[in-house]
Scaffold this active site. Sequence first.
Site, mmCIF file in Angstrom:
data_model
loop_
_atom_site.group_PDB
_atom_site.id
_atom_site.type_symbol
_atom_site.label_atom_id
_atom_site.label_comp_id
_atom_site.label_asym_id
_atom_site.label_seq_id
_atom_site.Cartn_x
_atom_site.Cartn_y
_atom_site.Cartn_z
ATOM 1 N N GLN A 191 -10.468 -3.472 -2.870
ATOM 2 C CA GLN A 191 -11.708 -2.851 -2.378
ATOM 3 C C GLN A 191 -12.866 -3.150 -3.335
ATOM 4 O O GLN A 191 -13.998 -3.418 -2.906
ATOM 5 C CB GLN A 191 -11.506 -1.331 -2.257
ATOM 6 C CG GLN A 191 -12.743 -0.574 -1.811
ATOM 7 C CD GLN A 191 -13.120 -0.818 -0.362
ATOM 8 O OE1 GLN A 191 -12.273 -0.714 0.517
ATOM 9 N NE2 GLN A 191 -14.382 -1.153 -0.096
ATOM 10 N N ARG A 239 0.871 -1.193 0.000
ATOM 11 C CA ARG A 239 0.000 0.000 0.000
ATOM 12 C C ARG A 239 0.897 1.228 0.000
ATOM 13 O O ARG A 239 1.786 1.343 0.839
ATOM 14 C CB ARG A 239 -0.905 0.045 1.236
ATOM 15 C CG ARG A 239 -1.478 1.463 1.449
ATOM 16 C CD ARG A 239 -2.527 1.569 2.508
ATOM 17 N NE ARG A 239 -3.761 0.948 2.063
ATOM 18 C CZ ARG A 239 -4.951 1.190 2.615
ATOM 19 N NH1 ARG A 239 -5.055 2.026 3.622
ATOM 20 N NH2 ARG A 239 -6.021 0.584 2.169
ATOM 21 N N ASP A 297 -16.632 8.473 -1.414
ATOM 22 C CA ASP A 297 -15.347 8.288 -0.721
ATOM 23 C C ASP A 297 -14.944 9.660 -0.182
ATOM 24 O O ASP A 297 -15.552 10.681 -0.538
ATOM 25 C CB ASP A 297 -14.318 7.752 -1.749
ATOM 26 C CG ASP A 297 -12.928 7.534 -1.167
ATOM 27 O OD1 ASP A 297 -12.795 7.412 0.070
ATOM 28 O OD2 ASP A 297 -11.956 7.474 -1.961
ATOM 29 N N ARG A 302 -14.024 -7.238 2.760
ATOM 30 C CA ARG A 302 -12.613 -7.010 2.442
ATOM 31 C C ARG A 302 -11.803 -8.265 2.780
ATOM 32 O O ARG A 302 -10.923 -8.676 2.049
ATOM 33 C CB ARG A 302 -12.042 -5.824 3.248
ATOM 34 C CG ARG A 302 -12.620 -4.455 2.966
ATOM 35 C CD ARG A 302 -12.447 -3.997 1.559
ATOM 36 N NE ARG A 302 -11.067 -4.105 1.088
ATOM 37 C CZ ARG A 302 -10.048 -3.311 1.441
ATOM 38 N NH1 ARG A 302 -10.258 -2.291 2.243
ATOM 39 N NH2 ARG A 302 -8.824 -3.490 0.947
ATOM 40 N N HIS A 341 -7.457 0.849 -6.300
ATOM 41 C CA HIS A 341 -7.664 0.110 -5.035
ATOM 42 C C HIS A 341 -8.451 -1.169 -5.378
ATOM 43 O O HIS A 341 -9.615 -1.318 -5.019
ATOM 44 C CB HIS A 341 -8.443 0.999 -4.059
ATOM 45 C CG HIS A 341 -8.422 0.516 -2.641
ATOM 46 N ND1 HIS A 341 -7.654 -0.552 -2.211
ATOM 47 C CD2 HIS A 341 -9.087 0.964 -1.524
ATOM 48 C CE1 HIS A 341 -7.848 -0.731 -0.913
ATOM 49 N NE2 HIS A 341 -8.706 0.171 -0.484
ATOM 50 N N CYS A 381 -16.162 3.033 0.838
ATOM 51 C CA CYS A 381 -15.042 2.124 1.135
ATOM 52 C C CYS A 381 -14.592 2.248 2.580
ATOM 53 O O CYS A 381 -13.978 1.321 3.111
ATOM 54 C CB CYS A 381 -13.882 2.401 0.183
ATOM 55 S SG CYS A 381 -13.376 4.128 0.145
HETATM 56 N N1 NVA Z 1 -9.397 7.601 -1.644
HETATM 57 C C1 NVA Z 1 -9.071 7.114 -0.325
HETATM 58 C C2 NVA Z 1 -9.440 5.674 -0.193
HETATM 59 C C3 NVA Z 1 -9.247 5.095 1.192
HETATM 60 C C4 NVA Z 1 -9.626 3.643 1.290
HETATM 61 C C5 NVA Z 1 -7.591 7.345 -0.048
HETATM 62 O O1 NVA Z 1 -6.775 7.072 -0.941
HETATM 63 O O2 NVA Z 1 -7.262 7.814 1.043
HETATM 64 N N1 CP Z 2 -11.142 0.849 2.703
HETATM 65 C C1 CP Z 2 -9.857 0.767 3.113
HETATM 66 O O1 CP Z 2 -8.924 0.501 2.352
HETATM 67 O O2 CP Z 2 -9.711 0.969 4.450
HETATM 68 P P1 CP Z 2 -8.317 1.100 5.230
HETATM 69 O O3 CP Z 2 -7.680 2.387 4.777
HETATM 70 O O4 CP Z 2 -8.691 1.115 6.676
HETATM 71 O O5 CP Z 2 -7.444 -0.066 4.874
#
Ligand code: NVA
Ligand code: CP
Length: 331
Positions: free
Chosen positions: A139, A109, A232, A318, A136, A273
Site C-alpha cells: 500500500q 494477507r 484509515d 496498487r 501493509h 488506503c
Molecule cells: N487498517 C486496515 C487497512 C485496510 C487496507 C485493516 O487492517 O483493516
Molecule cells: N487498501 C487495501 O488493501 O484494500 P483491500 O482491503 O480492498 O485489498
Amino acid sequence: MIHMNLKGKNFLKLLDFSSEEIAGLLDLASDLKAKKKAGIPHKMCEGKNIALIFEKTSTRTRCSFEVAAADLGMHPVYLDPKSSQIGKKESIADTARVLGRMFDGIEYRGFGQDIVEDLAKYSGVPVWNGLTNEFHPTQILADFLTIREHFGSLNGIKLVYMGDARYNMGNSLMVGCAKMGMHFVACAPKKYFPDAALIDTCRKIASQTGSVLEFIEDPMEATKGADLIYTDVWVSMGEPDEIWKERISDLLPYQVNSDLMKNAGEGCKFMHCLPAYHDLNTETGKTIFEKFGIDALEVTDEVFESKNSIVFDEAENRMHTIKAVMAATLA
Ligand code: NVA
Ligand code: CP
C-alpha cells in the site's frame, strides 16, 4: 532509473529495503504503468505461477495481484479465507514447503507479521506481504507513487496521519516516510501512537535521511501546512465489533473534515488506503449510524468526494506497484 537487484528477495516490510531500492521500485512501477497505458506488452514473468493466500478479505490487493500477474504473463491461484487447510489442519511451515514446490512466488494477507516471515523462511520462493496486522508495505508503494505523481518528489513532503497510528497503516507510513526523507506526523490520542521500539528504529533511519517524525495530539497543530492528510478505518479487519464504541469516542475528534483540510492549506491532498466509511452506503456505515447517530467515520463525505481527494489514484497505483514488486523479485 535507479538500478537495483531484488531478484529472489521477499517483500515483507519496508524496513528490509534501502531508500534507493524503494525509489527503484517506484521507478519500475512508473515504467510499467506507462507501458500498460501505451498498450506495450510486458510479459516479464511468462510461464510462472503464483499463489495468493488471503486469510482476510480484499478488493484492491487481490485484484491488483491477479491483474498484474496476467499482465506479466503469470497464472495466479487464489486461496480464500475459508477453503484451504492453512492454520486449522496444516501449519504455516508445512504449507510453505508445499506451496514452495509448486509456485514461483506467494502472496500472503492475514494476521501476525510472524506468519508472513515464517512463510518466507520455509517456502524458498519470494513471499510478498499483502497486509498483516503490523504492516501493509505494498500500500505504501502505491501511496508514494501517487504522491510523486502529484508533487514531483517525496523528499520533504509533510504527511499527517490521523487516527489509529499504531496499526498496519500508521506503522508502514512512518517507516516509509523515514526511509524517503519525508516529514511524518502521527496525530492521535497518545495510546494510538506507534509502538515505542518502532519509533526508535524509525528515528535512527530518519537521522540518516533527513526525515522529520512527530507525534502530536492536537489536530489543528498537527495539520498546519500539511501537504497530505491521510487516514484509515478506526477498526481494522480482525478486530472485534465491540471496540467501535471506544474507537468512536477516542477518534471522532480526529475525523478528517473540511475544517481540518482548510487548516492545512489549499494545496493539501486527502489520502486513504480504502475501503473508507464516509457515507451510509455500507452495512457497517448504516449500523454505526443507527447505534451512534454519526453519518461518517474517519472522513466526511465532503472531503472524500472533494477535488483534493486522490484516493482513487492510490487505488489504481496498487496494481502498478504490486506489478513492480513481482517483476523485480521474479524476473
Ligand atoms: N487498517 C486496515 C487497512 C485496510 C487496507 C485493516 O487492517 O483493516
Ligand atoms: N487498501 C487495501 O488493501 O484494500 P483491500 O482491503 O480492498 O485489498
